[in-house]
Enzyme design. Structure first.
Site, PDB file in Angstrom:
ATOM      1  N   LYS A  13       0.954  -1.245   0.044  1.00 54.50           N
ATOM      2  CA  LYS A  13       0.239  -0.084  -0.142  1.00 54.50           C
ATOM      3  C   LYS A  13       0.857   1.342  -0.128  1.00 54.50           C
ATOM      4  O   LYS A  13       0.644   2.208  -0.679  1.00 54.50           O
ATOM      5  CB  LYS A  13      -1.079  -0.150   1.315  1.00 54.50           C
ATOM      6  CG  LYS A  13      -1.790  -1.375   1.367  1.00 54.50           C
ATOM      7  CD  LYS A  13      -2.778  -1.293   2.612  1.00 54.50           C
ATOM      8  CE  LYS A  13      -2.127  -1.082   3.833  1.00 54.50           C
ATOM      9  NZ  LYS A  13      -1.496  -2.289   4.204  1.00 54.50           N
ATOM     10  N   ARG A  88      -9.586   0.292   9.258  1.00 57.10           N
ATOM     11  CA  ARG A  88      -9.050  -0.990   9.545  1.00 57.10           C
ATOM     12  C   ARG A  88     -10.089  -1.721  10.253  1.00 57.10           C
ATOM     13  O   ARG A  88      -9.756  -3.059  10.538  1.00 57.10           O
ATOM     14  CB  ARG A  88      -7.720  -0.848  10.434  1.00 57.10           C
ATOM     15  CG  ARG A  88      -6.456  -1.076   9.429  1.00 57.10           C
ATOM     16  CD  ARG A  88      -5.310  -0.949  10.507  1.00 57.10           C
ATOM     17  NE  ARG A  88      -4.001  -1.498   9.922  1.00 57.10           N
ATOM     18  CZ  ARG A  88      -3.156  -0.894   9.581  1.00 57.10           C
ATOM     19  NH1 ARG A  88      -3.413   0.200   9.285  1.00 57.10           N
ATOM     20  NH2 ARG A  88      -2.060  -1.366   9.146  1.00 57.10           N
ATOM     21  N   ARG A 127      11.627  -4.693   5.063  1.00 53.68           N
ATOM     22  CA  ARG A 127      11.357  -3.135   4.596  1.00 53.68           C
ATOM     23  C   ARG A 127      12.135  -2.341   5.519  1.00 53.68           C
ATOM     24  O   ARG A 127      12.580  -2.737   6.679  1.00 53.68           O
ATOM     25  CB  ARG A 127      10.048  -3.193   4.960  1.00 53.68           C
ATOM     26  CG  ARG A 127       9.592  -1.546   5.138  1.00 53.68           C
ATOM     27  CD  ARG A 127       8.120  -1.483   4.916  1.00 53.68           C
ATOM     28  NE  ARG A 127       7.443  -2.176   6.122  1.00 53.68           N
ATOM     29  CZ  ARG A 127       5.939  -1.800   6.347  1.00 53.68           C
ATOM     30  NH1 ARG A 127       5.142  -1.640   5.214  1.00 53.68           N
ATOM     31  NH2 ARG A 127       5.428  -2.216   7.328  1.00 53.68           N
ATOM     32  N   ARG A 160      11.546  -0.499  10.928  1.00 57.12           N
ATOM     33  CA  ARG A 160      10.680  -0.056  11.826  1.00 57.12           C
ATOM     34  C   ARG A 160      10.494  -1.257  12.996  1.00 57.12           C
ATOM     35  O   ARG A 160      10.660  -2.192  12.974  1.00 57.12           O
ATOM     36  CB  ARG A 160       9.004  -0.121  11.147  1.00 57.12           C
ATOM     37  CG  ARG A 160       8.625   1.096  10.474  1.00 57.12           C
ATOM     38  CD  ARG A 160       7.535   0.965   9.516  1.00 57.12           C
ATOM     39  NE  ARG A 160       6.321   0.206  10.258  1.00 57.12           N
ATOM     40  CZ  ARG A 160       5.065  -0.030   9.642  1.00 57.12           C
ATOM     41  NH1 ARG A 160       5.034   0.596   8.257  1.00 57.12           N
ATOM     42  NH2 ARG A 160       4.166  -0.586   9.992  1.00 57.12           N
ATOM     43  N   ARG A 171       0.460  -8.486  13.978  1.00 52.18           N
ATOM     44  CA  ARG A 171      -0.319  -7.569  13.233  1.00 52.18           C
ATOM     45  C   ARG A 171      -1.235  -8.695  12.017  1.00 52.18           C
ATOM     46  O   ARG A 171      -2.430  -8.034  11.623  1.00 52.18           O
ATOM     47  CB  ARG A 171       0.777  -6.788  12.263  1.00 52.18           C
ATOM     48  CG  ARG A 171       1.068  -5.768  13.004  1.00 52.18           C
ATOM     49  CD  ARG A 171       2.587  -5.088  12.742  1.00 52.18           C
ATOM     50  NE  ARG A 171       2.362  -4.475  11.291  1.00 52.18           N
ATOM     51  CZ  ARG A 171       3.674  -4.464  10.799  1.00 52.18           C
ATOM     52  NH1 ARG A 171       4.637  -5.052  11.116  1.00 52.18           N
ATOM     53  NH2 ARG A 171       3.649  -4.015   9.347  1.00 52.18           N
TER      54      ARG A 171
HETATM   55  P1  ADP Z   1       1.593  -1.523   7.695  1.00 51.68           P
HETATM   56  O1  ADP Z   1       2.127  -0.440   6.571  1.00 51.68           O
HETATM   57  O2  ADP Z   1       2.540  -2.603   7.687  1.00 51.68           O
HETATM   58  O3  ADP Z   1       0.093  -1.933   7.065  1.00 51.68           O
HETATM   59  P2  ADP Z   1       0.798   0.649   9.104  1.00 51.68           P
HETATM   60  O4  ADP Z   1       1.805   1.759   9.153  1.00 51.68           O
HETATM   61  O5  ADP Z   1      -0.415   1.204   8.306  1.00 51.68           O
HETATM   62  O6  ADP Z   1       1.478  -0.637   8.791  1.00 51.68           O
HETATM   63  O7  ADP Z   1       0.163   0.490  10.742  1.00 51.68           O
HETATM   64  C1  ADP Z   1       1.120   0.273  11.607  1.00 51.68           C
HETATM   65  C2  ADP Z   1       0.434   0.278  12.984  1.00 51.68           C
HETATM   66  O8  ADP Z   1      -0.126   1.682  13.446  1.00 51.68           O
HETATM   67  C3  ADP Z   1      -0.568  -0.824  13.076  1.00 51.68           C
HETATM   68  O9  ADP Z   1       0.058  -1.932  13.458  1.00 51.68           O
HETATM   69  C4  ADP Z   1      -1.416  -0.252  14.326  1.00 51.68           C
HETATM   70  O10 ADP Z   1      -0.961  -0.332  15.372  1.00 51.68           O
HETATM   71  C5  ADP Z   1      -1.391   1.343  13.858  1.00 51.68           C
HETATM   72  N1  ADP Z   1      -2.497   1.807  13.157  1.00 51.68           N
HETATM   73  C6  ADP Z   1      -2.183   2.306  11.792  1.00 51.68           C
HETATM   74  N2  ADP Z   1      -3.469   2.601  11.147  1.00 51.68           N
HETATM   75  C7  ADP Z   1      -4.372   1.942  12.187  1.00 51.68           C
HETATM   76  C8  ADP Z   1      -5.838   2.019  12.167  1.00 51.68           C
HETATM   77  N3  ADP Z   1      -6.515   2.465  11.072  1.00 51.68           N
HETATM   78  N4  ADP Z   1      -6.503   1.653  13.213  1.00 51.68           N
HETATM   79  C9  ADP Z   1      -5.868   1.147  14.149  1.00 51.68           C
HETATM   80  N5  ADP Z   1      -4.615   1.381  14.396  1.00 51.68           N
HETATM   81  C10 ADP Z   1      -3.855   1.586  13.094  1.00 51.68           C
HETATM   82  P1  ADP Z   2       2.174  -1.754   3.212  1.00 48.73           P
HETATM   83  O1  ADP Z   2       2.221  -0.208   3.181  1.00 48.73           O
HETATM   84  O2  ADP Z   2       1.081  -2.426   2.546  1.00 48.73           O
HETATM   85  O3  ADP Z   2       2.573  -2.449   4.634  1.00 48.73           O
HETATM   86  P2  ADP Z   2       4.647  -1.322   1.868  1.00 48.73           P
HETATM   87  O4  ADP Z   2       4.516  -0.701   0.570  1.00 48.73           O
HETATM   88  O5  ADP Z   2       5.660  -0.946   2.823  1.00 48.73           O
HETATM   89  O6  ADP Z   2       3.323  -2.152   2.302  1.00 48.73           O
HETATM   90  O7  ADP Z   2       5.559  -3.003   1.292  1.00 48.73           O
HETATM   91  C1  ADP Z   2       6.063  -3.711   2.255  1.00 48.73           C
HETATM   92  C2  ADP Z   2       7.436  -3.963   1.546  1.00 48.73           C
HETATM   93  O8  ADP Z   2       7.514  -4.842   0.514  1.00 48.73           O
HETATM   94  C3  ADP Z   2       8.625  -3.008   1.320  1.00 48.73           C
HETATM   95  O9  ADP Z   2       9.805  -3.294   1.739  1.00 48.73           O
HETATM   96  C4  ADP Z   2       8.515  -2.785  -0.284  1.00 48.73           C
HETATM   97  O10 ADP Z   2       9.652  -2.291  -0.673  1.00 48.73           O
HETATM   98  C5  ADP Z   2       8.109  -4.254  -0.492  1.00 48.73           C
HETATM   99  N1  ADP Z   2       7.285  -4.339  -1.776  1.00 48.73           N
HETATM  100  C6  ADP Z   2       6.102  -3.678  -1.996  1.00 48.73           C
HETATM  101  N2  ADP Z   2       5.532  -4.003  -3.152  1.00 48.73           N
HETATM  102  C7  ADP Z   2       6.187  -4.861  -3.623  1.00 48.73           C
HETATM  103  C8  ADP Z   2       5.982  -5.804  -4.857  1.00 48.73           C
HETATM  104  N3  ADP Z   2       4.834  -5.687  -5.667  1.00 48.73           N
HETATM  105  N4  ADP Z   2       6.891  -6.827  -4.791  1.00 48.73           N
HETATM  106  C9  ADP Z   2       7.978  -7.067  -4.020  1.00 48.73           C
HETATM  107  N5  ADP Z   2       8.065  -6.218  -2.933  1.00 48.73           N
HETATM  108  C10 ADP Z   2       7.133  -5.194  -2.736  1.00 48.73           C
END
Ligand code: ADP
Ligand code: ADP
Ligand code: ZN
Length: 216
Positions: A13, A88, A127, A160, A171
């Site tokens: 995302k 979420r 990541r 992170r 998660r």
């Molecule tokens: P990822 O990119 O791995 O999906 P995020 O950066 O979106 O993770 O979220 C990291 C953390 O922030 C989550 O594990 C949660 O603790 C908190 N968080 C983010 N968005 C939300 C939400 N909409 N509701 C509740 N917690 C959230």
């Molecule tokens: P999210 O925001 O959904 O948690 P991220 O965009 O941070 O996911 O992506 C998670 C990890 O996977 C990052 O290290 C990113 O560089 C890698 N990544 C994202 N998209 C792809 C893909 N299509 N193929 C391989 N690796 C990816």
């Protein structure tokens, strides 16, 4: 244009969000980024949410809904926005519906980036994120030109604190609360599914084509 990104942690995302904001000029609203910034700045909000982020649990709905409501009221969101990581839970989705009705800005599309669960652990543990600008990298799938250094701004890349195996497991369990949103938006005719297992640039060309087709 009002766009939402939906998908499991590590689906891609944030990676697609960077490209969407660059091309379509809508602000990227990531609740995860907002929480991490609050923690880094040691604000009251940051103090309150740190325990949740560190362990990988969801922040309570009331707090999360409040910060999104405040963010959507800022001037730059008047011409559209990209929601990433919110909602979420079903309660958040319902609160969002109400907020968008209030401001008269309905969602145009929900992009569901689908990936099989097996790929997520290696994506998340590999990541790396820029401390200065938030750009996302991966040690194998999207390495920076110079190890540990951001291509865009020269900032330092870090891992992170919730991209450890233990927090990732939590998660992925917490995602059970988010999974019902796929049906929620499908029923409303807003869902467009994208295969997120493809290379980043292939996913991006599909995402871009969908957004152009809805009149970006
Ligand atoms: P990822 O990119 O791995 O999906 P995020 O950066 O979106 O993770 O979220 C990291 C953390 O922030 C989550 O594990 C949660 O603790 C908190 N968080 C983010 N968005 C939300 C939400 N909409 N509701 C509740 N917690 C959230
Ligand atoms: P999210 O925001 O959904 O948690 P991220 O965009 O941070 O996911 O992506 C998670 C990890 O996977 C990052 O290290 C990113 O560089 C890698 N990544 C994202 N998209 C792809 C893909 N299509 N193929 C391989 N690796 C990816
Ligand atoms: Zn950077």
């Amino acid at each position: 244009m009002q766009v939402m990104l939906l998908g499991m942690p590590g689906a891609g995302k944030g990676t697609q969000a960077e490209r969407i904001t660059r091309e379509f000029g809508i602000p990227h609203i990531s609740t995860g980024d907002m929480f991490r910034k609050a923690i880094a700045n040691q604000t009251p909000l940051g103090m309150e949410v740190k325990q949740y982020l560190d362990s990988g649990r969801l922040v309570p709905d009331d707090l999360t809904i409040r910060i999104v409501r405040e963010r959507l009221a800022e001037a730059d969101a008047a011409n559209g926005f990209l929601l990433d990581g919110f909602p979420r839970t079903l309660a958040q989705a319902e609160a969002l519906d109400q907020m968008l009705r209030d401001i008269g800005k309905p969602l145009d599309v929900v992009l569901y980036i689908h990936v099989p669960q097996e790929v997520l652990l290696s994506r998340l543990t590999g990541r790396r994120v820029c401390r200065a600008c938030g750009a996302t990298y991966h040690v194998v799938f999207q390495p920076p030109q110079r190890e540990g250094v951001c291509d865009h701004c020269g900032g330092e890349l870090y891992q992170r604190s919730d991209d450890t195996e233990e927090a990732v497991r939590t998660r992925l369990e917490q995602y059970a609360q988010t999974a019902p949103l796929v049906e929620y938006y499908r029923e409303r005719g807003l869902l467009r599914q994208v295969d997120g297992e493809q290379p980043i640039e292939t996913v991006w060309s599909e995402v871009r084509r969908i957004l152009l087709s809805i009149g970006g």
